[in-house]
Design an enzyme around this catalytic site. Sequence first.
Site, mmCIF file in Angstrom:
data_model
loop_
_atom_site.group_PDB
_atom_site.id
_atom_site.type_symbol
_atom_site.label_atom_id
_atom_site.label_comp_id
_atom_site.label_asym_id
_atom_site.label_seq_id
_atom_site.Cartn_x
_atom_site.Cartn_y
_atom_site.Cartn_z
ATOM 1 N N ARG A 20 17.846 -37.346 49.153
ATOM 2 C CA ARG A 20 17.326 -36.155 49.833
ATOM 3 C C ARG A 20 17.577 -36.256 51.329
ATOM 4 O O ARG A 20 17.941 -37.307 51.862
ATOM 5 C CB ARG A 20 15.823 -35.985 49.564
ATOM 6 C CG ARG A 20 14.963 -37.143 50.057
ATOM 7 C CD ARG A 20 13.533 -37.016 49.538
ATOM 8 N NE ARG A 20 12.690 -38.141 49.952
ATOM 9 C CZ ARG A 20 11.964 -38.146 51.062
ATOM 10 N NH1 ARG A 20 11.956 -37.110 51.866
ATOM 11 N NH2 ARG A 20 11.230 -39.206 51.366
ATOM 12 N N GLY A 21 17.410 -35.122 52.006
ATOM 13 C CA GLY A 21 17.471 -35.080 53.455
ATOM 14 C C GLY A 21 18.773 -35.585 54.043
ATOM 15 O O GLY A 21 19.872 -35.284 53.556
ATOM 16 N N ILE A 22 18.654 -36.370 55.103
ATOM 17 C CA ILE A 22 19.821 -36.866 55.831
ATOM 18 C C ILE A 22 20.684 -37.746 54.936
ATOM 19 O O ILE A 22 21.913 -37.629 54.936
ATOM 20 C CB ILE A 22 19.355 -37.637 57.085
ATOM 21 C CG1 ILE A 22 18.778 -36.664 58.121
ATOM 22 C CG2 ILE A 22 20.507 -38.432 57.694
ATOM 23 C CD1 ILE A 22 18.115 -37.337 59.301
ATOM 24 N N ARG A 42 14.908 -44.855 44.766
ATOM 25 C CA ARG A 42 13.822 -45.478 44.004
ATOM 26 C C ARG A 42 13.448 -44.647 42.780
ATOM 27 O O ARG A 42 12.877 -45.180 41.836
ATOM 28 C CB ARG A 42 12.598 -45.677 44.901
ATOM 29 C CG ARG A 42 12.765 -46.792 45.910
ATOM 30 C CD ARG A 42 11.496 -47.050 46.675
ATOM 31 N NE ARG A 42 11.077 -45.907 47.474
ATOM 32 C CZ ARG A 42 9.974 -45.873 48.216
ATOM 33 N NH1 ARG A 42 9.173 -46.932 48.240
ATOM 34 N NH2 ARG A 42 9.666 -44.813 48.924
ATOM 35 N N ASP A 56 14.891 -50.757 45.255
ATOM 36 C CA ASP A 56 13.845 -50.799 46.267
ATOM 37 C C ASP A 56 14.294 -51.830 47.291
ATOM 38 O O ASP A 56 14.393 -53.025 46.981
ATOM 39 C CB ASP A 56 12.519 -51.205 45.626
ATOM 40 C CG ASP A 56 11.375 -51.263 46.627
ATOM 41 O OD1 ASP A 56 11.622 -51.218 47.849
ATOM 42 O OD2 ASP A 56 10.207 -51.370 46.182
ATOM 43 N N GLY A 85 14.236 -45.192 54.486
ATOM 44 C CA GLY A 85 13.159 -45.435 55.432
ATOM 45 C C GLY A 85 11.883 -44.710 55.039
ATOM 46 O O GLY A 85 11.916 -43.760 54.252
ATOM 47 N N TYR A 148 6.666 -47.257 62.961
ATOM 48 C CA TYR A 148 7.949 -46.596 62.739
ATOM 49 C C TYR A 148 8.873 -46.776 63.946
ATOM 50 O O TYR A 148 10.051 -47.124 63.789
ATOM 51 C CB TYR A 148 7.707 -45.107 62.479
ATOM 52 C CG TYR A 148 8.952 -44.317 62.157
ATOM 53 C CD1 TYR A 148 9.564 -44.431 60.918
ATOM 54 C CD2 TYR A 148 9.494 -43.441 63.084
ATOM 55 C CE1 TYR A 148 10.696 -43.688 60.599
ATOM 56 C CE2 TYR A 148 10.628 -42.689 62.787
ATOM 57 C CZ TYR A 148 11.223 -42.820 61.546
ATOM 58 O OH TYR A 148 12.351 -42.080 61.252
ATOM 59 N N LYS A 152 12.519 -48.738 64.039
ATOM 60 C CA LYS A 152 13.751 -48.038 64.381
ATOM 61 C C LYS A 152 14.387 -48.602 65.655
ATOM 62 O O LYS A 152 15.616 -48.618 65.793
ATOM 63 C CB LYS A 152 13.469 -46.539 64.541
ATOM 64 C CG LYS A 152 13.095 -45.853 63.227
ATOM 65 C CD LYS A 152 14.202 -45.968 62.194
ATOM 66 C CE LYS A 152 13.945 -45.139 60.964
ATOM 67 N NZ LYS A 152 15.051 -45.208 59.979
#
Length: 242
Positions: A20-22, A42, A56, A85, A148, A152
Amino acid sequence: MSEATQTPPGRSVLVTGGNRGIGRAIAEAFVVNGDRVAVTTRSGGAPMGTLDVRCDVTDPVAVEAAFATIEAAHGPVEVLVANAGVTDDTLLLRMSEDQWSHVLETNLTGSFRLTKRAAKGMLRLRRGRIVLISSVVGMLGSAGQVNYAASKAGLVGMARSIARELGSRSITANVVAPGFVETDMTGVLTDEQRTAIKAQVPLGRYGTPEEVAQTVLWLTGPGAAYVTGAVIPVDGGLGMGH
């Protein structure tokens, strides 16, 4: 074109967190590029045309098993995009040890496991591209995201150290730092929050996952063969390169 700038066709590419997403947009961009793409998730749901591998990244045994599956199907990983992430936000004084550890274990230590394992094959090939997906938060910080932001920011030091260690083998290591991008994670924000965020962004809008994906594609292509140890912001000017 020199040997260093040539990109073999149909490379073996691994994108983590690519359902999903990026991550999904990145995986899809590599498929369109003609690469052999494996995606770790996952819970499944990898894009069409990719090898869907359950993994995982907090489990070293699962990471090793994933690489064995990918190498059997596609050969040694030539391009690694460490995108998987998580977030677990709360203010510093309320943050538990578990909240800190879980985010660091997934975002930072997970990326360490992936790059260490991928580097073995890249060293034998004497070429490779490693891209770690960070965040503008890792550069600027963010209230309520101590864990977070730390994870990063740590990716930057990791990538630059890898760049120095492995550069002599034609292996590059770079960081892409997205800003606010239209994903499920930003979709939960209120209209007021979204308006306030846009006001901070010089381009006045959210980014798209596809814009991040195209940056990753460039970093792993022939045009970026002499780029390593770099942090590429895709944030509409929010961080101004910091």
